[in-house]
Design a protein around this motif. Structure first.
Motif, short mmCIF file in Angstrom:
data_model
loop_
_atom_site.label_atom_id
_atom_site.label_comp_id
_atom_site.label_asym_id
_atom_site.label_seq_id
_atom_site.Cartn_x
_atom_site.Cartn_y
_atom_site.Cartn_z
N ARG A 63 6.06 -3.93 8.93
CA ARG A 63 6.15 -5.37 8.63
C ARG A 63 4.86 -6.13 8.98
NH1 ARG A 63 10.56 -2.39 7.59
NH2 ARG A 63 12.53 -3.51 7.71
N GLN A 85 1.97 -5.14 8.53
CA GLN A 85 0.96 -4.99 7.45
C GLN A 85 1.10 -6.14 6.46
OE1 GLN A 85 -0.21 -1.12 5.78
NE2 GLN A 85 1.32 -0.18 7.11
N TYR A 86 2.36 -6.54 6.25
CA TYR A 86 2.60 -7.70 5.38
C TYR A 86 2.05 -8.97 6.05
CZ TYR A 86 5.24 -11.82 3.98
OH TYR A 86 5.59 -13.10 3.63
N SER A 131 -1.63 -9.19 6.00
CA SER A 131 -2.15 -9.48 4.66
C SER A 131 -2.01 -10.98 4.35
CB SER A 131 -1.45 -8.63 3.60
OG SER A 131 -0.12 -9.07 3.42
N GLU A 132 -0.90 -11.56 4.78
CA GLU A 132 -0.70 -13.00 4.53
C GLU A 132 -1.63 -13.85 5.41
OE1 GLU A 132 1.23 -14.38 2.14
OE2 GLU A 132 1.73 -12.35 1.48
N THR A 162 -5.61 -5.94 3.63
CA THR A 162 -4.63 -4.88 3.41
C THR A 162 -5.26 -3.54 3.77
OG1 THR A 162 -5.30 -4.62 1.12
CG2 THR A 162 -3.42 -6.08 1.55
N GLN A 192 8.59 -2.71 3.85
CA GLN A 192 7.69 -3.74 3.33
C GLN A 192 6.54 -3.08 2.56
OE1 GLN A 192 8.05 -7.41 4.07
NE2 GLN A 192 6.97 -7.11 2.15
N VAL A 193 6.01 -2.00 3.09
CA VAL A 193 4.95 -1.26 2.39
C VAL A 193 5.65 -0.28 1.45
CG1 VAL A 193 3.02 0.34 2.64
CG2 VAL A 193 3.38 -1.45 4.35
N PRO A 250 4.71 -10.39 -2.01
CA PRO A 250 3.69 -10.92 -1.09
C PRO A 250 2.45 -11.37 -1.86
CG PRO A 250 4.42 -8.70 -0.44
CD PRO A 250 4.95 -8.96 -1.81
N LEU A 290 -0.37 -7.90 -0.48
CA LEU A 290 0.12 -6.52 -0.39
C LEU A 290 0.98 -6.23 -1.61
CD1 LEU A 290 0.22 -4.11 1.70
CD2 LEU A 290 2.41 -5.07 2.44
N PHE A 320 3.89 -4.87 -3.61
CA PHE A 320 5.23 -4.49 -3.19
C PHE A 320 5.96 -3.73 -4.27
CE2 PHE A 320 9.77 -5.50 -2.35
CZ PHE A 320 9.87 -4.81 -1.17
#
Lengths: 358, 341
Positions: free
Chosen positions: A270, A272-273, A276-277, A282, A316-317, A350, A353, A355
């Motif tokens: 999570r 990683q998301y 990225s935001e 990423t 998430q990834v 996202p 990232l 998805f």
């Protein structure tokens, strides 16, 4: 890196793992984070390995998170855990498996406490009896569920439909293994391979055809340290820990991360998301991130279980690039459908990232 | 009739004591488990504080050795038994001798750095011990064959296996601090542009001219001394060693990448000697070394008459202290032998 040096250390840290008749205690949080993992474990144990596993619905939390955040006193924790053991005793078992790493660490800590301070064991027996009328025996064998999969890793490899190998090149996949801190950092001899170079996941990866990536921040916490995450003001530390690990592993171009703790896959996936935001940053190829799995998910994938029954759609990834690389069959259309085929709807995409498979 | 003394161990303590006892008219058998005399000094390039060659010191000691000293090579002593006022000394290969007195000059073993798992010795290619570095100096080819390049940054970790309760050794090994200073200077002389860091708990510069060498390391060679223990080492993709250390003076964590990490391995008691001590029922010290009857006035005597000890067999010592201790043991043995005549 000298592989033989690690092998010498691994020899020092071997533990006895029971080979059948287990009492299984689930985790409080894993079914929310990675809903198919524990189900995959019970399926592998019963259907693939033919083991006797008691999956008891009456057990509670071990209080681990409360204990480590100083909310639950040690005496209470010991009594709650004594109750779990009484359920095991009542069901006629003596080999206890914890699904959660923190539970495993806490059970180990308590059994060691009872061994070194027998008066605390007697006190706990008294507390439990007065509170519930229950009695218990201390397990003969305590293992984490990853110890069990490690023990039977070659049997699983023999039954597997796939291997951790790139189907196009035949090369082993590059796999980051991440061990939960409470697995062996507190009691190195209670974990397969010890604390510094744990072997429990490495053994699985080797048996299943992959190649382990040893990167500088391998030992670092995933970011699920309870005082980092449970206290809102400290969450920056949590995401910083995860980021430190991603930055360190990135040059090795890992194909995937395998973990054995409830929190680690959650945070490594999570965050990683979140990263990225927050930063537009990423990891992994083509902004797809580095997919993160539990060891049960990986075992299930290789045994040919449906990825969506394993719960990979809640990652998430996205797992699809890895599934494609191995050559695992799946139905892309079924990703967001419920068990009866009903459409559950796609989550919002996202900003950075990737998805969805596009 | 001369009395017979078995000197177990032909390192510097054994050689020195044997030479003196022989000059006093006693019959000496010097027993060495290896095929050469000299012990650890054979593997030491330069000695502190005056940077003389280890080989040079051994030559000086050999000059004093008389040919009448019987030297037994390749004899690992497995048993020493008191019998009728004498000692029966037996080696692993069955060789036996009787002696009126025994001197244990059995020395030390280097702490096995593999035991500090988090430091990565035996796992990471560029983590070596201080003993390995001395061998590199002796070979005379520098670090390039190992590293494939001129080093840019090297770190020394003090107190590896010493003053470390986790390793089971709470004592100080005495020589590692000054050895690290000496080795750091040798490195700087070989590679003037290299950055050298010494990570220490305390710097124990107790010996004559040690402080001067430490000062020279800082002022002339710009060697950085950082107070803090290594928490972990790991290897990066290029083979560099990534270390995490806390600078306890600044109160800040440090992370840096080194081309080479040198672990200053301390001294430990040889297990075989500890076992022999226990079989003879001699007084125990938890750290495994031999325990003298009195650390001040009878530092070479055991409770067993005729059974003596010298050098690092009783605990870590410098070369100077070891040789002094060996001469002291020779005097005690001479007095004992005269008393039994």
């Amino acid at each position: 890196m000298k592989a033989d040096g690690k092998k010498l250390i691994w020899k020092e840290y071997q533990k006895e793992i029971a080979d059948d008749h287990y009492f299984y205690a689930r985790s409080c949080i894993r079914q929310n984070f990675f809903p198919g993992s524990e189900k995959a474990f019970t399926r592998i144990m019963k259907d693939e390995l033919g083991k006797d596993l008691c999956d008891n619905q009456h057990h509670t939390s071990c209080t681990g998170i409360g204990y480590h955040t100083d909310v639950v006193p040690f005496e209470t924790t010991m009594t709650v855990i004594a109750r779990q053991f009484s359920l095991m005793t009542e069901a006629g078992y003596s080999n206890y498996i914890a699904s959660c790493i923190t539970s495993f660490g806490l059970y180990t800590e308590i059994i060691e406490t009872w061994k070194h301070f027998p008066e605390t064991l007697e006190k706990t027996r008294d507390f439990l009896y007065k509170a519930t009328g229950r009695e218990f025996t201390v397990p003969n064998n305590l293992a984490h569920a990853s110890d069990i999969i490690y023990k039977f890793r070659n049997e699983i490899a023999a039954k597997a439909k796939y291997r951790l190998v790139d189907k196009n090149t035949g090369s082993p996949l590059k796999v980051v293994e991440h061990i939960g801190c409470h697995y062996s950092k507190m009691f190195p001899h209670k974990g397969v391979g010890g604390a510094e170079y744990p072997y429990v996941l490495t053994g699985m990866i080797e048996s299943w055809g992959g190649e382990v990536v040893d990167y500088p921040e391998r030992r670092h916490c995933c970011g699920f340290g309870f005082r980092q995450y449970a206290i809102q003001a400290n969450r920056g530390f949590s995401i910083a820990c995860s980021r430190k690990k991603f930055d360190s592993m990135e040059p090795y171009e890992p194909d995937m991360i395998i973990t054995n703790c409830p929190g680690c896959p959650m945070f490594l996936d999570r965050w990683q998301y979140a990263l990225s935001e927050m930063e537009g940053r990423t990891y992994g190829k083509d902004k797809q991130g580095i997919p993160v799995f539990t060891y049960e998910e990986v075992a299930g994938m290789l045994l040919g279980y449906d990825p969506w029954q394993l719960g990979l759609q809640v990652h998430q990834v996205p797992a699809e690039p890895l599934l494609d690389k191995i050559g695992i069959e799946y139905d892309p259309e079924a990703k967001f459908k419920g068990p009866n085929g009903e459409d559950m709807g796609k989550p919002a995409a996202p900003s950075y990232l990737k998805f969805y498979q596009e | 009739m001369s009395k017979h003394v078995a000197v177990v161990g032909a390192g510097i303590a054994g050689i020195e004591a044997a030479s003196i006892l022989n000059a006093m008219g006693h019959s000496i058998t010097l027993i060495e488990k290896n095929e050469i005399l000299g012990g650890h000094i054979n593997h030491w390039h330069q000695l502190f504080p005056n940077r003389r060659q280890g080989r040079d010191l051994l030559e000086k000691l050999y000059e004093k050795m008389d040919d009448s000293i019987q030297v037994q090579y390749g004899k690992e002593i497995t048993s020493i038994k008191p019998f009728s006022g004498k000692f029966i000394v037996t080696a692993a290969d069955g060789w036996v001798t009787n002696a009126d007195a025994v001197l244990m000059a059995t020395g030390f073993d280097l702490f096995d750095a593999h035991k500090k798992e988090e430091y990565g010795y035996g796992i990471y290619d560029h983590v070596i011990t201080s003993a390995d570095l001395e061998e590199i100096f002796i070979q005379g080819e520098g670090l390039n064959p190992r590293l494939g390049k001129d080093p840019q940054r090297i770190g020394f970790i003090h107190c590896v296996g010493s003053r470390d309760e986790k390793a089971g050794n709470i004592y100080c090994s005495k020589v590692c601090c000054i050895t690290a200073v000496k080795q750091a200077i040798e490195i700087k002389e070989l590679y003037p542009s290299v950055e050298v860091y010494c990570f220490y708990m305390d710097l124990r510069m107790f010996g004559r001219h040690y402080e001067e060498l430490y000062q020279e390391a800082q002022e002339k060679h710009n060697i950085q001394f950082i107070r803090g223990r290594l928490s972990e080492a790991s290897e990066n993709k290029q083979g560099g060693v990534v270390v995490k250390v806390e600078d306890t003076l600044l109160g800040k964590p440090l992370k840096l990448t080194l081309d080479l990490l040198v672990l200053m391995s301390g001294m430990v008691a040889p297990v075989a000697v500890t076992n022999m001590r226990d079989k003879l029922g001699l007084a125990k010290v938890d750290d495994g070394f031999l325990k003298p009857v009195d650390p001040h006035t009878q530092a070479n005597l055991s409770e067993l008459p005729g059974f003596f000890m010298a050098g690092t067999a009783t605990g870590p010592k410098t070369i100077t202290d070891t040789l002094t201790d060996a001469r002291s043991a020779a005097l005690e043995i001479d007095r004992f032998l005269k008393e039994i005549i």
